[in-house]
Design an enzyme around this catalytic site. Structure first.
Site, short mmCIF file in Angstrom:
data_model
loop_
_atom_site.label_atom_id
_atom_site.label_comp_id
_atom_site.label_asym_id
_atom_site.label_seq_id
_atom_site.Cartn_x
_atom_site.Cartn_y
_atom_site.Cartn_z
N ASP A 20 0.85 -1.19 0.00
CA ASP A 20 0.00 0.00 0.00
C ASP A 20 0.89 1.24 0.00
OD1 ASP A 20 -2.16 -1.69 0.23
OD2 ASP A 20 -2.29 -1.49 2.42
N1 URA Z 1 -1.19 -6.01 3.87
C1 URA Z 1 -1.68 -4.76 3.91
O1 URA Z 1 -2.70 -4.51 4.53
N2 URA Z 1 -1.03 -3.79 3.23
C2 URA Z 1 0.12 -4.00 2.56
O2 URA Z 1 0.69 -3.08 1.99
C3 URA Z 1 0.63 -5.31 2.55
C4 URA Z 1 -0.04 -6.29 3.21
#
Ligand code: URA
Length: 242
Positions: free
Chosen positions: A108
């Site tokens: 993310d």
């Molecule tokens: N899980 C998440 O919630 N976000 C990420 O970036 C990676 C794994």
């Protein structure tokens, strides 16, 4: 191309050093070495996977493809290019901004840590395939301490509405219980955040610290990248728990 010899000028072209003509000029002018020996004939052959090829004293990455470990900073998109936002590829030094380089997997925008970037589509596909079950380890900071019931839910696998997660490992990583280490065998969208949300906890910061059995290199500052070794590339697919 692993284990295969190629003409030296072709190897330079494949590494985006320049055109065939420019590569030939560099070689003839004595600016290219193979295993420390100057080579002046462009048609001379070398194995880019085994031989150390240097142009003006700088070693070429081994092999046709590039495999990088990046310590992704927060606020940057896990994408090759984006018209509006800065991407992880934008952060790479010019010599690694090859056509076709992209992140093998997504973090993310606000997640930090270990990201693999490559221009080897097959390798990326293997890493991303659900069949490969590549382990990913995260450190999550939470708004409230985790407890044994949360651990049990992670270990069981959780029904998150659109999918049921595989069993995952979650353990407190700090005495106050507000930091947890999570190991997943899969990588669904927002998975860590959603799993904690299901336990009634909010993730306030998330960092990926390991893929397979390879740890994020602590010497990489946020936004920096380095090449993965051949051994590390293989270790991305290994598990240290079942
Ligand atoms: N899980 C998440 O919630 N976000 C990420 O970036 C990676 C794994």
């Amino acid at each position: 191309m692993e284990g295969k010899k190629e003409r030296l000028d072709r190897i330079l072209v494949l590494n985006h050093i320049g055109s065939r003509k420019e590569a030939g000029k560099l070689i003839r002018s004595g600016q290219v070495t193979v295993n420390g020996q100057m080579v002046r004939r462009p048609e001379e052959k070398a194995d880019p996977d085994r031989d150390r090829i240097c142009v003006k004293g700088e070693a070429l990455p081994g092999g046709r493809y590039l495999y990088l470990m990046m310590n992704k900073p927060a606020g940057v998109l896990s994408a090759a290019r984006d018209p509006r936002a800065q991407t992880v590829v934008d952060l790479l030094p010019g010599r690694w901004q090859r056509p076709g380089i992209f992140p093998a997997g997504r973090l993310d925008k606000d997640t930090t840590g270990f990201l693999v970037l490559t221009d080897d589509g097959e390798f990326a596909h293997r890493m991303l395939s659900p069949k490969s079950h590549v382990d990913k380890v995260y450190l999550a900071q939470l708004d409230r301490p985790v407890d044994g019931e949360d651990q049990r839910q992670f270990a069981q696998g959780m029904d998150l509405g659109d999918f049921v997660s595989l069993p995952a490992k979650m353990e407190p990583a700090a005495p106050d219980g507000c930091t947890a280490r999570v190991t997943l065998h899969e990588g669904k969208f927002h998975q860590v955040k959603r799993m904690f949300e299901k336990c009634g906890k909010q993730v306030v910061a998330l960092k990926r610290i390991q893929i397979g059995i390879v740890n994020l290199d602590e010497n990489l500052a946020a936004g920096e990248a380095r090449e993965l070794t051949k051994e590390e590339r293989d270790q991305l697919f290994l598990h240290d728990f079942c």
